[in-house]
Write an enzyme that holds these catalytic residues in place. Structure first.
Site, PDB file in Angstrom:
ATOM      1  N   ARG A  43       0.820  -1.216   0.000  1.00 27.09           N
ATOM      2  CA  ARG A  43       0.000   0.000   0.000  1.00 27.09           C
ATOM      3  C   ARG A  43       0.856   1.270   0.000  1.00 27.09           C
ATOM      4  NH1 ARG A  43      -5.226  -1.241   3.906  1.00 27.09           N
ATOM      5  NH2 ARG A  43      -5.985  -3.030   2.777  1.00 27.09           N
ATOM      6  N   ASP A 153     -15.744   8.857  10.293  1.00 29.50           N
ATOM      7  CA  ASP A 153     -14.688   7.886  10.036  1.00 29.50           C
ATOM      8  C   ASP A 153     -13.361   8.632  10.148  1.00 29.50           C
ATOM      9  OD1 ASP A 153     -14.764   4.898   8.511  1.00 29.50           O
ATOM     10  OD2 ASP A 153     -12.866   5.970   8.351  1.00 29.50           O
TER      11      ASP A 153
HETATM   12  C1  LIG Z   1     -14.206  -2.458   7.932  1.00 26.81           C
HETATM   13  S1  LIG Z   1     -14.816  -0.818   7.910  1.00 26.81           S
HETATM   14  C2  LIG Z   1     -16.419  -1.018   8.635  1.00 26.81           C
HETATM   15  C3  LIG Z   1     -17.453  -0.133   7.980  1.00 26.81           C
HETATM   16  C4  LIG Z   1     -18.883  -0.303   8.497  1.00 26.81           C
HETATM   17  N1  LIG Z   1     -19.001   0.061   9.891  1.00 26.81           N
HETATM   18  C5  LIG Z   1     -19.378  -1.711   8.280  1.00 26.81           C
HETATM   19  O1  LIG Z   1     -19.528  -2.467   9.242  1.00 26.81           O
HETATM   20  O2  LIG Z   1     -19.622  -2.076   7.124  1.00 26.81           O
HETATM   21  C6  LIG Z   1     -13.879  -0.104   9.275  1.00 26.81           C
HETATM   22  C7  LIG Z   1     -13.834   1.431   9.231  1.00 26.81           C
HETATM   23  O3  LIG Z   1     -13.303   1.906  10.473  1.00 26.81           O
HETATM   24  C8  LIG Z   1     -12.513   3.054  10.224  1.00 26.81           C
HETATM   25  N2  LIG Z   1     -11.596   3.278  11.360  1.00 26.81           N
HETATM   26  C9  LIG Z   1     -10.485   2.576  11.709  1.00 26.81           C
HETATM   27  N3  LIG Z   1      -9.908   3.110  12.792  1.00 26.81           N
HETATM   28  C10 LIG Z   1     -10.676   4.173  13.152  1.00 26.81           C
HETATM   29  C11 LIG Z   1     -10.581   5.129  14.210  1.00 26.81           C
HETATM   30  N4  LIG Z   1      -9.581   5.117  15.111  1.00 26.81           N
HETATM   31  N5  LIG Z   1     -11.527   6.097  14.278  1.00 26.81           N
HETATM   32  C12 LIG Z   1     -12.559   6.133  13.366  1.00 26.81           C
HETATM   33  N6  LIG Z   1     -12.687   5.253  12.343  1.00 26.81           N
HETATM   34  C13 LIG Z   1     -11.753   4.283  12.248  1.00 26.81           C
HETATM   35  C14 LIG Z   1     -11.808   2.714   8.918  1.00 26.81           C
HETATM   36  O4  LIG Z   1     -11.337   3.865   8.253  1.00 26.81           O
HETATM   37  C15 LIG Z   1     -12.911   1.976   8.143  1.00 26.81           C
HETATM   38  O5  LIG Z   1     -13.606   2.831   7.262  1.00 26.81           O
END
Ligand SMILES: C[S@@+](CC[C@H](N)C(=O)[O-])C[C@H]1O[C@@H](n2cnc3c(N)ncnc32)[C@H](O)[C@@H]1O
Length: 283
Positions: A43, A153
């Site tokens: 990445r 996010d």
């Molecule tokens: C796998 S996705 C899940 C999306 C959605 N909630 C779902 O269940 O389909 C995880 C998301 O968490 C966000 N994320 C990771 N660490 C985070 C943090 N410390 N604060 C806010 N968002 C975070 C990532 O950018 C990503 O978009």
């Protein structure tokens, strides 16, 4: 000394990976295990080439020498986070909302204890989760219903995509037909096979950047329902507990917390009790 400038022939050294791991853990709580090293390498490669740097070491020094929240640090976080999501992901949550939770919350409107229903999608990724919530609320309360969806996010790129609100027809194939008919528009040029939400759904769904690890969140109000799905799996147990406690502090007593199906709150001290599998009620 000759320097190997070809990023394709370099590996991310253990020392540089360790520096990166510490930074990512400290800044957003995500634990990068050793088996993520090649994913990280891949990445970062593109970014290093775009910045015309000599390799991983120079890139990591550059990122770490910048103040916190610098543009490059945000970019690094964008590159590291996993953003997989779908419309109506874990669909039984939305069935439960429609059949049980919204009727209950609607009765509190009638009792005059609520004026607006506020829902927070706390790791909203590219928007599929918050727009699903907005459709479910619109379907229950009507498009003119008093509800808001706040979506946050940490990743600026996914937030941009979510705000843009353009999805492929293939992505939208998870949305039930009657919802698509009521709440989505197709692109004028049908050959593009793109769809977006009607303005009423878009205007109910507000996006903002938020780091769940921060002391304070930008959620503008206490919410009736918070979604925290498929994000805490990236954190260690103490970080999970601290983040979930903070999220709970933004939920009204008697409000609900939805978690991902593979996530557990087992052994954590939280002000919630179980309501249904992976759904909790705030005490
Ligand atoms: C796998 S996705 C899940 C999306 C959605 N909630 C779902 O269940 O389909 C995880 C998301 O968490 C966000 N994320 C990771 N660490 C985070 C943090 N410390 N604060 C806010 N968002 C975070 C990532 O950018 C990503 O978009």
């Amino acid at each position: 000394m000759s320097v190997d400038n070809n990023i394709f022939s370099q590996n991310l050294s253990s020392k540089d990976f360790a520096k990166l791991k510490d930074f990512i853990d400290e800044s957003c709580g995500i634990k990068l295990s050793e088996n993520k090293r090649s994913m990280v390498e891949g990445r970062l490669r593109k970014r290093i080439r775009a910045l015309n740097l000599s390799g991983y070491s120079e890139y990591i020094d550059l990122v770490l020498s910048n103040g916190s929240n610098s543009a490059e640090q945000m970019h690094l976080i964008d590159v590291i986070t996993t953003n997989k999501t779908d419309f109506f992901r874990e669909p039984n949550h939305f069935t439960l909302m429609t059949e049980k939770i919204l009727p209950y919350l609607a009765s509190t409107f009638e009792l005059g204890t609520r004026e607006t229903l506020n829902v927070w999608s706390s790791a909203s990724s590219t928007g599929e989760e918050p727009y699903t919530i907005a459709m479910v609320l619109a379907n229950y309360f009507g498009l003119g219903g008093n509800f808001n969806v706040f979506a946050t996010d940490i990743n600026t790129a996914v937030l941009q995509a979510a705000k843009k609100d353009v999805y492929t027809e293939e992505k939208a194939s998870d949305i039930p037909f009657d919802y698509k008919k009521k709440y989505m528009l197709r692109s004028i040029n049908r050959a593009d096979k793109l769809v977006r939400f009607i303005p009423e759904i878009r205007s109910k769904t507000k996006f903002g950047r938020n780091n769940l690890k921060d002391e304070k969140y930008i959620v503008p109000t206490q919410v009736d329902i918070a979604f925290c799905r498929n994000v805490i799996i990236y954190f260690d147990a103490p970080t999970q507990e601290s983040i979930l406690n903070k999220i709970c502090s933004y939920i009204k007593p008697g409000g609900f917390l939805f978690m991902g199906h593979s996530e557990s709150v087992h052994g954590m001290k939280l002000p919630i009790r179980n309501y249904a599998p992976t759904v909790y009620i705030k005490e």
